[in-house]
Design a protein around this motif. Structure first.
Motif, PDB file in Angstrom:
ATOM      1  N   THR A  28       5.158 -57.179 -43.400  1.00 32.99           N
ATOM      2  CA  THR A  28       5.896 -57.262 -44.808  1.00 32.99           C
ATOM      3  C   THR A  28       7.045 -56.809 -44.755  1.00 32.99           C
ATOM      4  OG1 THR A  28       5.258 -54.897 -45.534  1.00 32.99           O
ATOM      5  CG2 THR A  28       3.724 -56.583 -45.753  1.00 32.99           C
ATOM      6  N   ALA A  29       8.166 -57.190 -45.610  1.00 35.90           N
ATOM      7  CA  ALA A  29       9.500 -56.990 -45.822  1.00 35.90           C
ATOM      8  C   ALA A  29       9.684 -55.260 -45.652  1.00 35.90           C
ATOM      9  CB  ALA A  29      10.032 -57.400 -47.135  1.00 35.90           C
ATOM     10  N   GLU A  50      14.649 -51.740 -56.431  1.00 43.89           N
ATOM     11  CA  GLU A  50      14.160 -50.848 -55.586  1.00 43.89           C
ATOM     12  C   GLU A  50      13.255 -51.528 -54.806  1.00 43.89           C
ATOM     13  OE1 GLU A  50      13.542 -46.987 -58.921  1.00 43.89           O
ATOM     14  OE2 GLU A  50      11.808 -48.555 -58.667  1.00 43.89           O
ATOM     15  N   GLY A  51      12.828 -50.901 -53.652  1.00 35.00           N
ATOM     16  CA  GLY A  51      11.792 -51.629 -52.744  1.00 35.00           C
ATOM     17  C   GLY A  51      11.339 -50.483 -51.733  1.00 35.00           C
ATOM     18  N   TRP A  52      10.180 -50.904 -51.150  1.00 33.04           N
ATOM     19  CA  TRP A  52       9.431 -49.970 -50.247  1.00 33.04           C
ATOM     20  C   TRP A  52       8.782 -50.979 -49.135  1.00 33.04           C
ATOM     21  CZ3 TRP A  52       7.500 -50.629 -55.096  1.00 33.04           C
ATOM     22  CH2 TRP A  52       6.053 -50.855 -55.222  1.00 33.04           C
ATOM     23  N   HIS A  53       8.208 -50.302 -47.909  1.00 33.16           N
ATOM     24  CA  HIS A  53       7.636 -51.010 -47.003  1.00 33.16           C
ATOM     25  C   HIS A  53       6.247 -50.960 -47.459  1.00 33.16           C
ATOM     26  CE1 HIS A  53       7.040 -52.684 -43.352  1.00 33.16           C
ATOM     27  NE2 HIS A  53       6.361 -51.849 -42.741  1.00 33.16           N
ATOM     28  N   ALA A  66       8.425 -44.621 -51.104  1.00 33.38           N
ATOM     29  CA  ALA A  66       8.294 -44.691 -49.907  1.00 33.38           C
ATOM     30  C   ALA A  66       6.503 -44.162 -49.686  1.00 33.38           C
ATOM     31  CB  ALA A  66       8.715 -43.796 -48.775  1.00 33.38           C
ATOM     32  N   ALA A  67       6.091 -43.532 -50.589  1.00 33.63           N
ATOM     33  CA  ALA A  67       4.734 -42.979 -50.648  1.00 33.63           C
ATOM     34  C   ALA A  67       3.605 -43.911 -51.175  1.00 33.63           C
ATOM     35  CB  ALA A  67       4.605 -41.886 -51.549  1.00 33.63           C
ATOM     36  N   ASN A  68       4.211 -45.102 -51.532  1.00 30.99           N
ATOM     37  CA  ASN A  68       3.249 -46.211 -51.870  1.00 30.99           C
ATOM     38  C   ASN A  68       2.810 -46.794 -50.790  1.00 30.99           C
ATOM     39  OD1 ASN A  68       3.642 -45.882 -54.709  1.00 30.99           O
ATOM     40  ND2 ASN A  68       5.636 -47.009 -54.739  1.00 30.99           N
ATOM     41  N   GLY A  69       3.556 -46.788 -49.764  1.00 28.93           N
ATOM     42  CA  GLY A  69       3.342 -47.547 -48.400  1.00 28.93           C
ATOM     43  C   GLY A  69       2.111 -46.971 -47.509  1.00 28.93           C
ATOM     44  N   GLY A  89      11.553 -57.508 -34.906  1.00 25.61           N
ATOM     45  CA  GLY A  89      10.304 -57.332 -34.755  1.00 25.61           C
ATOM     46  C   GLY A  89       9.367 -58.473 -35.557  1.00 25.61           C
ATOM     47  N   ARG A  90       8.525 -57.936 -36.032  1.00 20.84           N
ATOM     48  CA  ARG A  90       7.679 -59.051 -37.078  1.00 20.84           C
ATOM     49  C   ARG A  90       8.574 -59.472 -38.120  1.00 20.84           C
ATOM     50  NH1 ARG A  90       2.922 -55.012 -36.597  1.00 20.84           N
ATOM     51  NH2 ARG A  90       1.572 -55.890 -35.162  1.00 20.84           N
ATOM     52  N   THR A  91       9.722 -58.750 -38.513  1.00 22.69           N
ATOM     53  CA  THR A  91      10.649 -59.001 -39.718  1.00 22.69           C
ATOM     54  C   THR A  91      11.971 -58.877 -38.820  1.00 22.69           C
ATOM     55  OG1 THR A  91      10.836 -56.721 -40.503  1.00 22.69           O
ATOM     56  CG2 THR A  91       9.291 -58.440 -41.157  1.00 22.69           C
TER      57      THR A  91
END
Length: 352
Positions: free
Chosen positions: A61-62, A53-56, A27-30, A93-95
């Motif tokens: 964006t996703a 893994e994933g982050w916003h 999450a800190a990558n966002g 929303g946007r996604t």
């Protein structure tokens, strides 16, 4: 068919805790600024091994869950456990809604930390449970709450997170009696201020500070260069900004709030998708934010200097007796050359 699950946090396994801390790291990558939460997601198999893994990454964006699912082929997510820092959203929303994406992917279990306080985005856990997916909440909630504190305060209070900053001498003066104040603190502390400006969505001063100091309100580096992130400048007060003011050369257009109603100012900034405000005005506006109970973080730069006199860092904050004193909790003390940067918050909650 509704899943039969507990609505309270169950004891978490070491694997789930490890996955949640990994999700926090992701999450800190966002982006730390702006209206969207920083969220991380880890997908685990039945053995607790990380599958994806994933982050916003920001607006449009996703979301973290969808980003994690995008690394898998159709059908590969079936039966996996999704570990997410924030409750999956349940709105368009946007996604699209993350709750729907998890249902469609066949996720077998969802573990999240903090409930989404959004009026329109919340409700993901109910949608997941309605689809028969077991949901557990509250894992490492204290850690995630602290990480997401700015965004959560803004979302819950429907106003930006407010940091009030001032610099003072050891005896609490913001200037000498002749008005001189440059510089109370040293170069390291002043550079730290610029970094804090860059970390907020907006920077706010009153018209008194604007007319007295003609500030640019930009965030600059050691060499005077503009930093990549710049706060939106905001001036509060009924007097007009003079033509030729340095603030009018700011990279962002100036927001003029022609009112003294600070709650109305914050409501307007929130509507403009500003979620954090750095208040850097003088004693008058700083004291008014405190008096009205609108401060979430205090940032005080303390210099080992004595000047005496009447130019106090704060004025009337609505305290007439010691029993009414604003009790704070210090959360960080950072040496900056000869000075100290002290961060504090109200003892009883997020705001004064």
């Amino acid at each position: 068919m509704e899943a039969s699950v507990s609505t309270t946090a169950a004891p978490a396994s070491a694997q789930l805790q490890h996955a949640m801390r990994r999700a926090l790291t992701l999450a800190a990558n966002g982006p730390a600024r702006g209206p969207h939460a920083r969220v991380g997601c880890v997908l685990l198999d039945a053995h607790g091994e990380v599958v994806a893994e994933g982050w916003h990454r920001g607006a449009g964006t996703a979301h973290a869950e969808v980003d994690a699912l995008s690394h898998l082929a159709p059908g590969e997510a079936a039966g996996l456990t999704a570990v997410v820092t924030l409750e999956p959203c349940n709105h368009w929303g946007r996604t699209g809604p993350c709750s729907e994406a998890l249902v469609e992917a066949g996720i077998g279990r969802v573990v999240f930390s903090v409930e989404d306080p959004g009026e329109h985005s919340g409700g993901g856990k109910e949608r997941l449970r309605d689809a028969g997916i077991p949901v557990e909440e509250g894992l490492l909630a204290d850690e995630v709450e602290e990480f997401m504190r700015r965004w959560l305060v803004a979302a819950r209070l429907q106003r930006p997170f407010v940091t009030v900053k001032w610099a003072s001498t050891l005896d609490g003066r913001a200037a000498a009696d002749d008005g001189t104040s440059q510089w109370i603190t040293g170069a390291a502390a002043r550079q730290h201020v610029h970094e804090q400006r860059a970390a907020h969505d907006a920077i706010l001063v009153g018209t008194g500070t604007l007319l007295a100091d003609d500030p640019s309100l930009t965030a600059r580096g050691d060499g005077g260069e503009l930093l990549a992130d710049q706060p939106v400048p905001v001036v509060v007060g009924e007097r007009a900004v003079p033509e030729g003011s340095r603030i009018l050369q700011h990279p962002h257009p100036l927001i003029e709030e022609r009112t003294r109603d600070l709650s109305a100012v914050l409501a307007d900034l929130f509507a403009r998708e500003i979620r954090s405000v750095f208040v850097e005005g003088g004693p008058t506006i700083a004291s008014e934010f405190i008096r009205r109970g609108l401060v979430d973080d205090y940032l005080i730069y303390l210099a080992p200097t004595l000047v005496g006199g009447s130019r106090l860092a704060l004025g009337d904050i609505g305290v007439e007796t010691l029993d009414e004193a604003r009790r704070l909790r210090v959360t960080a003390v950072t040496p900056l050359g000869d000075d100290l940067a002290i961060v504090a918050r109200n003892q009883s909650g997020s705001s004064s």
